[in-house]
Design a protein around this motif. Structure first.
Motif, PDB file in Angstrom:
ATOM      1  N   ALA B  69       0.846  -1.201   0.000  1.00 33.39           N
ATOM      2  CA  ALA B  69       0.000   0.000   0.000  1.00 33.39           C
ATOM      3  C   ALA B  69       0.878   1.247   0.000  1.00 33.39           C
ATOM      4  CB  ALA B  69      -0.919  -0.009   1.210  1.00 33.39           C
ATOM      5  N   GLU B  70       1.941   1.206   0.791  1.00 30.07           N
ATOM      6  CA  GLU B  70       2.846   2.357   0.858  1.00 30.07           C
ATOM      7  C   GLU B  70       3.454   2.636  -0.524  1.00 30.07           C
ATOM      8  OE1 GLU B  70       6.095   1.829   3.614  1.00 30.07           O
ATOM      9  OE2 GLU B  70       6.433   3.994   3.757  1.00 30.07           O
ATOM     10  N   TYR B  71       3.827   1.564  -1.222  1.00 29.15           N
ATOM     11  CA  TYR B  71       4.376   1.735  -2.571  1.00 29.15           C
ATOM     12  C   TYR B  71       3.365   2.402  -3.495  1.00 29.15           C
ATOM     13  CZ  TYR B  71       6.667   0.608  -7.007  1.00 29.15           C
ATOM     14  OH  TYR B  71       7.256   0.693  -8.241  1.00 29.15           O
ATOM     15  N   LEU B  72       2.079   2.066  -3.314  1.00 31.16           N
ATOM     16  CA  LEU B  72       1.038   2.548  -4.233  1.00 31.16           C
ATOM     17  C   LEU B  72       0.501   3.930  -3.837  1.00 31.16           C
ATOM     18  CD1 LEU B  72      -0.921  -0.827  -4.623  1.00 31.16           C
ATOM     19  CD2 LEU B  72       0.682   0.172  -6.263  1.00 31.16           C
ATOM     20  N   CYS B  73       0.858   4.394  -2.652  1.00 29.41           N
ATOM     21  CA  CYS B  73       0.365   5.702  -2.194  1.00 29.41           C
ATOM     22  C   CYS B  73       0.874   6.832  -3.090  1.00 29.41           C
ATOM     23  CB  CYS B  73       0.848   5.967  -0.761  1.00 29.41           C
ATOM     24  SG  CYS B  73      -0.196   5.221   0.487  1.00 29.41           S
ATOM     25  N   GLY B  74       0.056   7.871  -3.185  1.00 29.59           N
ATOM     26  CA  GLY B  74       0.497   9.064  -3.904  1.00 29.59           C
ATOM     27  C   GLY B  74       0.461   8.919  -5.405  1.00 29.59           C
ATOM     28  N   GLN B  75      -0.226   7.889  -5.897  1.00 27.03           N
ATOM     29  CA  GLN B  75      -0.302   7.669  -7.349  1.00 27.03           C
ATOM     30  C   GLN B  75      -1.693   8.022  -7.868  1.00 27.03           C
ATOM     31  OE1 GLN B  75       2.324   6.506  -9.403  1.00 27.03           O
ATOM     32  NE2 GLN B  75       3.511   6.985  -7.579  1.00 27.03           N
ATOM     33  N   GLY B  76      -2.470   8.735  -7.068  1.00 24.71           N
ATOM     34  CA  GLY B  76      -3.773   9.200  -7.538  1.00 24.71           C
ATOM     35  C   GLY B  76      -4.902   8.192  -7.410  1.00 24.71           C
ATOM     36  N   TRP B  77      -4.713   7.138  -6.643  1.00 26.72           N
ATOM     37  CA  TRP B  77      -5.806   6.180  -6.425  1.00 26.72           C
ATOM     38  C   TRP B  77      -6.814   6.773  -5.444  1.00 26.72           C
ATOM     39  CZ3 TRP B  77      -5.849   2.743 -10.018  1.00 26.72           C
ATOM     40  CH2 TRP B  77      -4.660   2.205 -10.521  1.00 26.72           C
ATOM     41  N   ASP B  78      -8.123   6.647  -5.768  1.00 25.43           N
ATOM     42  CA  ASP B  78      -9.167   7.166  -4.882  1.00 25.43           C
ATOM     43  C   ASP B  78      -9.145   6.461  -3.530  1.00 25.43           C
ATOM     44  OD1 ASP B  78      -9.966   8.832  -6.871  1.00 25.43           O
ATOM     45  OD2 ASP B  78     -11.872   7.818  -7.306  1.00 25.43           O
ATOM     46  N   ASN B  79      -8.827   5.172  -3.539  1.00 25.22           N
ATOM     47  CA  ASN B  79      -8.692   4.418  -2.285  1.00 25.22           C
ATOM     48  C   ASN B  79      -7.768   3.241  -2.536  1.00 25.22           C
ATOM     49  OD1 ASN B  79      -9.731   3.930   0.580  1.00 25.22           O
ATOM     50  ND2 ASN B  79     -10.081   1.918  -0.356  1.00 25.22           N
ATOM     51  N   ILE B  80      -7.015   2.887  -1.527  1.00 22.61           N
ATOM     52  CA  ILE B  80      -6.232   1.649  -1.564  1.00 22.61           C
ATOM     53  C   ILE B  80      -6.731   0.776  -0.414  1.00 22.61           C
ATOM     54  CG2 ILE B  80      -3.941   0.594  -1.395  1.00 22.61           C
ATOM     55  CD1 ILE B  80      -2.782   3.325  -2.362  1.00 22.61           C
ATOM     56  N   HIS B  81      -7.181  -0.408  -0.770  1.00 20.85           N
ATOM     57  CA  HIS B  81      -7.670  -1.345   0.243  1.00 20.85           C
ATOM     58  C   HIS B  81      -6.584  -2.375   0.525  1.00 20.85           C
ATOM     59  CE1 HIS B  81     -10.219  -3.902   2.550  1.00 20.85           C
ATOM     60  NE2 HIS B  81     -10.086  -4.916   1.717  1.00 20.85           N
ATOM     61  N   ILE B  82      -6.344  -2.629   1.794  1.00 18.17           N
ATOM     62  CA  ILE B  82      -5.348  -3.652   2.166  1.00 18.17           C
ATOM     63  C   ILE B  82      -6.112  -4.925   2.508  1.00 18.17           C
ATOM     64  CG2 ILE B  82      -3.411  -4.233   3.681  1.00 18.17           C
ATOM     65  CD1 ILE B  82      -3.183  -1.125   4.187  1.00 18.17           C
TER      66      ILE B  82
END
Lengths: 369, 369
Positions: B69-82
Motif C-alpha cells: 500500500a505504501e508503494y502505491l500511495c500518492g499515485q492518484g488512487w481514490d482508495n487503496i484497500h489492504i
C-alpha cells in the motif's frame, strides 16, 4: 531495546551465534580432512556474513549467477566461482568483473568453451561440472570425449584456464543412502583426477552438496568442498539428518493476525512471498511449510515434538498454523511467532535482508538472480 | 533495436497489448454487470501498469500488505484497500499513510477492531472479510454474533468506518464447479447486504477471485469485483478455463545454457528464484513448472500442443525443459526462450521488474511483502 520491538511485518531473523557455529563446524571438518572449504554463497548472499566466514579461514566463495558474483566482488575474496553452467550472453559482464576480481566459471559443453575462447579479454578459470548420477547438469563422468573436447577447446586461449572438476551430488536431497552416493562421488572425482593430473598438475576436485558434506566422514582424495546451505541449515536438512533443528540459524518472524480456536489454527502474515513454497510432506501426506518457534529477546526456543506447531498451508501472503494446545492457550493477536524455514536459501532470497538478535540489519543481495 | 538485445539473464517480459486487453475485458465485464472493478494490485504491483488501468476507468486498487500500500500511495488512487486481515503491529504506519491517502483495511475479529479503535488517529475504512466455504480466513457467513461484535466495537470510534463485506472465494482455484461455488458467494453477500443495509445504507459487497470473475456471468447484486491475476493471467488460470494461453501477458525470458539431445532436454537459467515453485501436475503425475514460448522481436508465439515444451523440473536457478523435437532441432546454446509462468503473481514478485516489448523497464514494487 529488544530486536523484537523493531518488527511489525514479516522479518527474517538470524542468530549469529548459531550461524558462526555452523561455519566453524564445517570449516573444522574441512581442515580435519585436509580439504579447502569454498562455501556456496547463494544461501547467505551477504557481505557481513562473509566477514564472519573469513574469521574461520574461508577465502573463496561460490555464486550461482553473475549478478550474485557482481554483488560479491570487491569484498576481498581470493576467488569467486560461478557454479552454474556458464551463460554465454554474459561474457561482456564477465570480462568487466574479471578486470578486478579473480573469477571462475563452470563449463559443460564445447560450444560454451569456444564462445569463452572467442570472447574473453581477461583471465578466467573454469571447472568442468561432472554428473555422476544426479542427472540435472554436467558432463557424464564417463564421457571422456566431451571432457577432452572442452579441454582442447579451452587450450586455444591464454585467458581461459582449467581449474578442475566440480560435482554437485544433488540427489543426496532425495536419496536415503548418502554413503553409497558418496562412493559414486569419490570414485568419479578420484578417477578423473588420476586421469588428468599428469597433464594438469594443479587441477583440483570439488564436491558440493550440504547433506553429503554434513554427514560424510570419508571424502577420499577430494580436494575441496563447496556446500552452501550449512551456513543456515533448515528443516529439509534436519529431515535428512544433516543438522539438528537447534542448528538452524534463521527464522522468519511473523505477526499473528487471527486465531481460530475451534479449528486449532492461527493465521499469520507469512506466505509464499516470504518463505518460498518449499514443503515437507510426511508419510501421511501432511504438508509442512515451516515449524513454529517461540521468540524471546535472546532469540528463539523450539517446542518439544509433542507441542509442535507448523504451517499447514500457505498462499501468497497468508500462513495457516496448525497450532499445539499450549500455543493456542497462550497466543494473542498481535504476537510475533518464529518460523523455521523448510528451505533457508529460498527464504533468504525472498526476504532480501536479515535482522540480527541485537537489532542490526544484515545485508543480502537483492534480485541477484 | 529489439528488446531482445537488452537481455543477458532471466528477465520478465510484459506484452502491454495483452495486458491492456485483459484489463479492458474485465473492466467491460464489470460495467456490463453494473459493478465497480477494484483490481487486486498484488499481481502487477506497478505504477506504470496502474496508469494503464486508469485509462479503463479503474480508480481504486487493493494491496496485500501495508508495504505494498505504501508503494502505491500518492499515485492518484481514490482508495487503496489492504485485503489482508489487518496486522495490528502496523497501526502507526497505517496512521502515517492515511494522512495523505484514503485507505481501507480488512477486519475479521473484534480484538483487531478494538486495537484500531484505540490506535487510529486518521479516518480509515474497513471491510469485514467473510468466509462462505473457502476456509482460509474470514468470519463465517453465519456468525452474526462475531460480525455484530466487530461492528459494535468499530462504532466506538469516529475514525474507523464500515465499508462492507469482502469475500475471496479462493476455492475456485481447486474446485471444478465454479458456478455452484458462486451461488454460495452470491447468496452469502446478498444475505449480508439485505441484513445490514438499513443500518449501513452505503455498505458495499465485493468478491475477489480471478477464476470466478473471469468465467461467471451472474453476480447477483454484488457491488464490486476485486480480481488480481486477470491483469496477467497464467497457466494456472488457463488450466481452470479462466483464460486462453494467448491471453497470458507475461513470459520469463531465459538463456539456454546447455542442450542434452539424448535426453531431449534443455537446461536454462531460470529456476525457483525467478518463477517461484508453483507447479501444475497432470493426471499422470507429470510436473509442469512453466511452458516454453518462442521469442521474436514483437513478442512471443505459442507452439501447437503437439510441439509443446515445458519445464519438467526446477531448482534454485536451474530449469530443465522437456523439449519437443522441433525445438530440439532448432535451439542453440546462447538462445533465449520464453516461459509462460504457472503463477504470474509469484513470478512477478520474484523478478521485481518487467521489460516491455519496446525495451522499456516497467516498475514493480520490490520487497513489498
Amino acid at each position: 531495546m529488544s530486536y523484537l520491538s523493531q518488527i511489525t511485518s514479516p522479518t527474517l531473523l538470524i542468530d549469529e551465534k548459531i550461524c558462526r557455529a555452523n561455519i566453524k563446524r564445517m570449516s573444522d571438518k574441512a581442515a580435519r580432512h585436509d580439504m579447502k572449504l569454498v562455501p556456496h554463497w547463494k544461501t547467505a548472499q551477504s557481505h557481513i556474513i562473509g566477514d564472519w566466514a573469513k574469521e574461520y579461514g574461508i577465502k573463496e566463495v561460490t555464486a550461482s549467477s553473475i549478478k550474485m558474483a557482481e554483488y560479491l566482488c570487491g569484498q576481498g575474496w581470493d576467488n569467486i566461482h560461478i557454479a552454474f553452467p556458464f551463460n554465454t550472453l554474459e561474457i561482456p559482464k564477465l570480462n568487466e568483473l574479471a578486470k578486478t576480481q579473480s573469477l571462475s566459471v563452470q563449463v559443460i559443453n564445447p560450444v560454451t568453451a569456444q564462445k569463452l575462447v572467442d570472447g574473453l579479454t581477461e583471465k578466467v578459470g573454469f571447472f568442468i561440472e561432472i554428473d555422476a548420477g544426479y542427472g540435472r547438469t554436467g558432463v557424464h563422468v564417463s564421457d571422456f570425449g566431451l571432457i577432452e573436447e572442452i579441454l582442447l577447446t579451452a587450450k586455444k586461449s591464454d585467458k581461459l584456464y582449467f581449474k578442475g572438476f566440480y560435482l554437485h551430488a544433488g540427489h543426496s536431497y532425495y536419496m536415503p543412502d548418502i554413503p553409497a552416493l558418496y562412493e559414486q562421488t569419490r570414485d568419479a572425482l578420484g578417477m578423473l583426477k588420476a586421469k588428468y593430473q599428469s597433464e594438469y598438475p594443479e587441477l583440483v576436485t570439488r564436491t558440493g552438496d550440504t547433506p553429503g558434506c554434513a554427514v560424510m566422514e570419508d571424502f577420499g582424495d577430494i580436494d575441496e568442498m563447496g556446500p552452501g546451505n550449512f551456513v543456515f541449515f533448515d528443516l529439509m536438512q534436519a529431515n535428512l539428518g544433516g543438522c539438528e533443528k537447534s542448528e538452524i540459524a534463521v527464522a522468519l518472524a511473523v505477526p499473528v493476525v487471527d486465531i481460530n480456536r475451534d479449528r486449532g489454527e492461527i493465521l499469520v502474515h507469512g506466505g509464499g512471498v516470504h518463505l518460498a513454497k518449499d514443503v515437507l510432506v510426511d508419510e501421511n501426506g501432511n504438508k509442512n511449510f515451516g515449524e513454529i518457534v517461540y521468540l524471546n529477546e535472546y532469540g528463539w526456543t523450539i517446542p518439544d515434538h509433542e507441542d509442535r506447531s507448523y504451517l499447514k498451508s500457505i498462499s501468497q501472503e497468508h500462513g495457516i498454523v496448525k497450532a499445539s494446545k499450549s500455543l493456542l492457550n497462550s497466543v494473542q493477536i498481535g504476537d510475533l511467532l518464529g518460523v523455521l524455514p523448510v528451505h533457508s536459501c529460498m527464504t533468504a532470497d525472498c526476504m532480501g535482508a536479515y535482522l540480527s538478535l541485537d537489532g542490526k540489519w544484515i545485508d543480502h543481495a537483492e534480485g541477484c538472480h
